[in-house]
Scaffold this motif. Structure first.
Motif: not given
Length: 127
Positions: A65-90
């Protein structure tokens, strides 16, 4: 410097959620496949006690449910939510959040790591 008009501000968020990378880390949009890792991470008491709005225990299905809200929060200009991942292993290492305050031309950054030993090192991402 003048403040952007509402239309100019909104246009900044018409693009897809960005991906930001370094030699070792990749900050990317969350996707539904991240939900199990988010639930494990968010279910930890040491994480929940640092976040006022996070329930503990973290409910099953809440990450989706939380992940499903991310695009709307970005498009509304409210929040940018990003996953932090290890580039090599993911490997999922945590979350990066940027909350925008358009009227004050300000944004506030925060990050949470899955591993306590990384929390102090992730501050470099936020500066």
């Amino acid at each position: 410097m003048t403040s952007p008009t509402p239309a100019e501000y909104a246009a900044r968020f018409a693009e897809p959620i960005p991906t930001i990378g370094s030699a070792r880390l990749l900050l990317r949009p969350f996707n539904i496949d991240d939900a199990p890792a988010v639930e494990r991470f968010a279910g930890r008491q040491e994480v929940a006690r640092t976040l006022i709005a996070m329930p503990h225990p973290y409910p099953a299905g809440a990450a989706q449910e939380w992940i499903a809200k991310h695009d709307g929060l970005w498009r509304s200009g409210d929040e940018l939510l990003l996953a932090i991942t290890d580039r090599a292993s993911g490997e999922f290492l945590g979350a990066f959040v940027l909350k925008f305050d358009a009227p004050h031309r300000h944004a506030e950054a925060d990050r949470k790591s899955t591993r306590p030993e990384l929390q102090s090192r992730l501050h470099l991402v936020c500066r």
